[in-house]
Motif scaffolding. Sequence first.
Motif, PDB file in Angstrom:
ATOM      1  N   GLY A  60      15.766  -6.951   6.123  1.00 38.22           N
ATOM      2  CA  GLY A  60      15.600  -5.662   6.787  1.00 38.22           C
ATOM      3  C   GLY A  60      15.069  -4.555   5.894  1.00 38.22           C
ATOM      4  O   GLY A  60      14.848  -3.439   6.348  1.00 38.22           O
ATOM      5  N   PHE A  61      14.875  -4.838   4.615  1.00 35.98           N
ATOM      6  CA  PHE A  61      14.356  -3.821   3.714  1.00 35.98           C
ATOM      7  C   PHE A  61      12.890  -4.079   3.423  1.00 35.98           C
ATOM      8  O   PHE A  61      12.435  -5.212   3.375  1.00 35.98           O
ATOM      9  CB  PHE A  61      15.121  -3.816   2.384  1.00 35.98           C
ATOM     10  N   ASN A  62      12.168  -3.005   3.228  1.00 33.63           N
ATOM     11  CA  ASN A  62      10.822  -3.040   2.665  1.00 33.63           C
ATOM     12  C   ASN A  62      10.647  -1.709   1.939  1.00 33.63           C
ATOM     13  O   ASN A  62      11.509  -0.824   2.027  1.00 33.63           O
ATOM     14  CB  ASN A  62       9.747  -3.284   3.738  1.00 33.63           C
ATOM     15  N   GLU A  64       8.764   0.796   2.451  1.00 27.34           N
ATOM     16  CA  GLU A  64       8.693   1.949   3.355  1.00 27.34           C
ATOM     17  C   GLU A  64      10.095   2.410   3.770  1.00 27.34           C
ATOM     18  O   GLU A  64      10.405   3.605   3.755  1.00 27.34           O
ATOM     19  CB  GLU A  64       7.854   1.573   4.581  1.00 27.34           C
ATOM     20  N   LYS A  65      10.954   1.471   4.149  1.00 21.68           N
ATOM     21  CA  LYS A  65      12.312   1.811   4.566  1.00 21.68           C
ATOM     22  C   LYS A  65      13.134   2.349   3.397  1.00 21.68           C
ATOM     23  O   LYS A  65      13.961   3.248   3.562  1.00 21.68           O
ATOM     24  CB  LYS A  65      13.015   0.596   5.173  1.00 21.68           C
ATOM     25  N   LYS A  68      12.096   5.892   2.840  1.00 22.83           N
ATOM     26  CA  LYS A  68      12.662   6.738   3.899  1.00 22.83           C
ATOM     27  C   LYS A  68      14.136   7.029   3.622  1.00 22.83           C
ATOM     28  O   LYS A  68      14.608   8.146   3.805  1.00 22.83           O
ATOM     29  CB  LYS A  68      12.486   6.059   5.252  1.00 22.83           C
ATOM     30  N   PHE A  69      14.880   6.024   3.169  1.00 27.06           N
ATOM     31  CA  PHE A  69      16.288   6.199   2.816  1.00 27.06           C
ATOM     32  C   PHE A  69      16.451   7.277   1.745  1.00 27.06           C
ATOM     33  O   PHE A  69      17.409   8.035   1.750  1.00 27.06           O
ATOM     34  CB  PHE A  69      16.866   4.865   2.325  1.00 27.06           C
ATOM     35  N   ARG A  74       6.260   7.019   0.126  1.00 26.91           N
ATOM     36  CA  ARG A  74       6.266   5.656  -0.418  1.00 26.91           C
ATOM     37  C   ARG A  74       5.770   5.640  -1.867  1.00 26.91           C
ATOM     38  O   ARG A  74       6.343   4.974  -2.725  1.00 26.91           O
ATOM     39  CB  ARG A  74       5.409   4.747   0.452  1.00 26.91           C
TER      40      ARG A  74
END
Length: 163
Positions: A60-62, A64-65, A68-69, A74
Motif C-alpha cells: 500500500g505504500f509508494n 507518492e503516498k 503525502k503522509f 514527491r
Amino acid sequence: FIETCMVKKFENSVGLIDRAADRLFTLLSDELAGYNKVNGYSRRSRFDELRSEIYRTPAGFNTEKMAKFMNMSRSEFSVKYREIFGRTPSRDLSDAAMLYANKLLESDNGIDCCNIADIAFMCGFTSPDYFIRAYKKYYGTTPGSYRKLCRNRRLADNMNDDD
C-alpha cells in the motif's frame, strides 16, 4: 511599603520574562536546526515513524503516498528521505517488501499459511510473477525454494531436539 511591593512585582516579572525568552529562543533554535514541528512531531521523528510503518507492512505504500503522509512534494520528500536515511524511498520500499516476504515465508509453522501469490500481494506487489522475479533477483533464489529450505531446517531442528 508600596515601593517594595512594586520592586518585588517587577523582579518576578523579569524572571517570568527571562523564562519566556529562554523558551522562545529554544523553540527558534530547534526550528533553525531543522527540527520543525509537523502535527506536534519533529519532522525527523515523522520520517522515522513512516519508515517503521513501511517495514512493518510494506503493501500500500509508494513514494507518492509517503510524500503525502509527510505533507511534502514527491521530489522534496525524495531528497529529504535520502538525506536522512542514505537511500531512496523506492529502494527502501523494495528492501522492506523483501524482508517482509522472508518473514512470511519463514513463519509458516510447517504448513503453508499463505501461498506465494498471497505473500506477493501482502508485500505490495500487484503480480505474483513479478514478485517471484524480483525476489530471485534480490536473494538469488525463488520464494518457493526459500520456503522449502526453511521448512527443511525446522524439520532438522525438530529431529535434533527429539534426540
